[in-house]
Scaffold this active site. Structure first.
Site, PDB file in Angstrom:
ATOM      1  N   LYS A 163       0.861  -1.185   0.000  1.00 29.31           N
ATOM      2  CA  LYS A 163       0.000   0.000   0.000  1.00 29.31           C
ATOM      3  C   LYS A 163       0.896   1.234   0.000  1.00 29.31           C
ATOM      4  CE  LYS A 163      -4.135  -1.988   0.532  1.00 29.31           C
ATOM      5  NZ  LYS A 163      -5.284  -1.797  -0.367  1.00 29.31           N
ATOM      6  N   ASP A 188      -0.538  -0.446  -4.394  1.00 30.83           N
ATOM      7  CA  ASP A 188      -1.951  -0.033  -4.412  1.00 30.83           C
ATOM      8  C   ASP A 188      -2.064   1.299  -3.683  1.00 30.83           C
ATOM      9  OD1 ASP A 188      -4.695   0.234  -4.368  1.00 30.83           O
ATOM     10  OD2 ASP A 188      -5.098  -1.641  -3.281  1.00 30.83           O
ATOM     11  N   GLU A 213      -2.064   0.166  -8.663  1.00 25.55           N
ATOM     12  CA  GLU A 213      -3.515   0.017  -8.522  1.00 25.55           C
ATOM     13  C   GLU A 213      -4.148   1.330  -8.048  1.00 25.55           C
ATOM     14  OE1 GLU A 213      -4.414  -3.431  -6.163  1.00 25.55           O
ATOM     15  OE2 GLU A 213      -6.522  -2.929  -5.927  1.00 25.55           O
ATOM     16  N   ASP A 238      -9.358  -0.642  -9.503  1.00 31.58           N
ATOM     17  CA  ASP A 238     -10.075  -1.399  -8.471  1.00 31.58           C
ATOM     18  C   ASP A 238     -11.362  -0.624  -8.136  1.00 31.58           C
ATOM     19  OD1 ASP A 238     -11.062  -2.398  -6.084  1.00 31.58           O
ATOM     20  OD2 ASP A 238      -9.223  -2.194  -4.931  1.00 31.58           O
ATOM     21  N   LYS A 262     -13.421  -7.616  -8.143  1.00 34.08           N
ATOM     22  CA  LYS A 262     -13.904  -8.020  -6.813  1.00 34.08           C
ATOM     23  C   LYS A 262     -15.376  -8.353  -6.974  1.00 34.08           C
ATOM     24  CE  LYS A 262     -10.755  -5.405  -3.937  1.00 34.08           C
ATOM     25  NZ  LYS A 262     -10.552  -4.261  -3.036  1.00 34.08           N
TER      26      LYS A 262
HETATM   27  O1  OSB Z   1      -7.857  -1.764  -2.156  1.00 32.18           O
HETATM   28  O2  OSB Z   1      -7.628  -3.793  -2.704  1.00 32.18           O
HETATM   29  C1  OSB Z   1      -7.951  -2.946  -1.878  1.00 32.18           C
HETATM   30  C2  OSB Z   1      -8.761  -4.751   1.365  1.00 32.18           C
HETATM   31  C3  OSB Z   1      -9.836  -4.028   1.796  1.00 32.18           C
HETATM   32  C4  OSB Z   1     -10.268  -2.950   1.067  1.00 32.18           C
HETATM   33  C5  OSB Z   1      -9.623  -2.585  -0.102  1.00 32.18           C
HETATM   34  C6  OSB Z   1      -8.539  -3.322  -0.555  1.00 32.18           C
HETATM   35  C7  OSB Z   1      -8.089  -4.386   0.208  1.00 32.18           C
HETATM   36  C8  OSB Z   1      -6.936  -5.159  -0.192  1.00 32.18           C
HETATM   37  C9  OSB Z   1      -7.029  -6.671  -0.205  1.00 32.18           C
HETATM   38  O3  OSB Z   1      -5.907  -4.624  -0.508  1.00 32.18           O
HETATM   39  C10 OSB Z   1      -6.528  -7.276   1.035  1.00 32.18           C
HETATM   40  C11 OSB Z   1      -6.840  -8.740   1.159  1.00 32.18           C
HETATM   41  O4  OSB Z   1      -8.016  -9.137   1.170  1.00 32.18           O
HETATM   42  O5  OSB Z   1      -5.911  -9.515   1.323  1.00 32.18           O
HETATM   43 MG    MG Z   2      -7.212  -1.902  -4.181  1.00 26.83          MG
END
Ligand code: OSB
Ligand code: MG
Length: 367
Positions: A163, A188, A213, A238, A262
């Protein structure tokens, strides 16, 4: 389908470690388990995965429960569906609320696949017998992030997602790349940047990231197309992709080179498969996103990732990534970066009833 009752269970558990992004720190996770039961006592399972507050999507646990209890479940029970294919048109008068729809569709599809004695992934044409696993590192401390990469690398994860935000990006990635020059790495941003940051974002190109991302606005498609023209690193969308229509717009405008699907966020299996098929047609790779979920949602994601367009390891990690104990048996296990696909009817896993009961904070059954 001889649907006889639907039960909602709100469950809550602490994460093993906090999940930190620039938007929110998640310490505890609440979800809603949906159980769809038929007259013979067979049960299909779904999992609604909004957060307790609306930081990532506008839906929350409470709005989702409300939509299920007051609209989706009464409509569905009254219509006595013959098969899950009838659900989308039945629900077409209910706008958005994708996560509520996704969870109910999941439960009814799992029930239907169990009735038909077929693994859910196969029902949608998925052919893979194992799916590639990726893991997300959500920490704003680079030492901690590197310790996590080291620990997760024992399971051979095939993609590491970090992140980032304007205060944790260049220096952060430079240290990680310094220590791990060759790992499949991506970042991300969860909408942490604007078009004013183009010169800054171009500096990320040198870290050989698989993709970046959602750098820009959560509801943007047009600005991402402008940014993509000025970045070498592919953009993955996303937050911007909440429907087939969004995916179609993004591909038409060249807003991304990759899509994170998703199923919860796009309203379930039917819409997720439509987006997958569109991306296959356009030769755009997709991967399966994650929502810090429990085992039921994880099992649906694994089944979805058996479809051929899912050529990049998803945010599908082991149950033990987040939980001391999951609500399914067997738990999801990652070995040499892969998850074995169960050839068992429905989602292919059983429920750990003792654990589910221990985590349940509220439950209601509808007939
Ligand atoms: O932005 O992909 C995202 C988890 C919660 C909300 C948004 C995101 C995420 C993740 C995935 O990054 C984490 C996971 O489930 O392992
Ligand atoms: Mg994401």
């Amino acid at each position: 389908m001889k649907l006889s009752s639907i039960t909602l269970k709100v469950i809550k558990a602490p994460l093993k470690q906090p999940f930190k992004t620039h938007l929110e720190t998640v310490n505890d996770r609440e979800v809603i388990i949906v159980e769809a039961k038929d007259e013979d006592g067979l049960i299909g399972y779904g999992e609604a995965v909004p957060f307790s507050s609306p930081w990532y999507t506008e839906e929350t646990i409470k709005t989702c429960f409300h939509m299920l209890e007051d609209f989706l479940i009464p409509l569905t029970l009254a219509s006595k569906p013959r098969n899950p294919g009838e659900l989308q048109s039945l629900w077409s008068g209910i706008r958005r609320n994708a996560m509520a729809k996704s969870a109910l569709e999941q439960a009814i599809l799992d029930l239907y696949a169990k009735q038909q004695e077929i693994y859910l992934g196969r029902m949608f044409g998925g052919e893979r017998s194992e799916v590639a696993a990726g893991v997300v590192i959500a920490s704003n401390d680079v030492e901690d992030a590197m310790r996590q990469i080291e620990a997760f690398s024992q399971s051979g994860y095939q993609r590491y997602k970090i992140k980032i935000d304007p205060r944790h990006d260049l220096e952060f990635l430079s240290q990680i790349r310094g220590a791990y020059p060759d790992i499949p790495l991506m970042a991300d941003a969860n909408s942490a940047y604007t078009l004013n940051d183009i010169p800054h974002l171009q500096k990320l190109d040198k870290y050989n990231l698989m993709m970046i991302e959602q750098p820009l606005g959560h509801d943007d498609i047009v600005e991402h197309s402008r940014l993509q023209k000025q970045l070498q690193t592919p953009i993955c969308l996303d937050e911007s992709i909440n429907s087939f229509h969004d995916a179609n717009s993004a591909l038409a405008l060249g807003s991304c080179g990759v899509i994170n699907i998703k199923m919860a966020k796009v309203g379930g299996w039917t819409e997720a498969v439509k987006i997958h098929d569109l991306c296959v047609e356009h030769d755009v790779p997709v991967w399966c996103g994650g929502m810090i979920e429990f085992g039921i949602s994880r099992a649906h994601n694994i089944a979805l990732a058996t479809l051929k367009g899912f050529t990049i390891a998803g945010d599908i990690s082991s149950s033990s990534r987040y939980w001391e104990e999951d609500i399914i048996v067997p738990e999801v296990v990652v070995e040499k970066g892969m998850i074995q696909v169960p050839e068992i009817a429905g989602i292919g896993v059983s429920i750990n009833e003792k654990r589910l009961k221990a985590l349940t904070t509220y439950s209601e059954t509808y007939r």
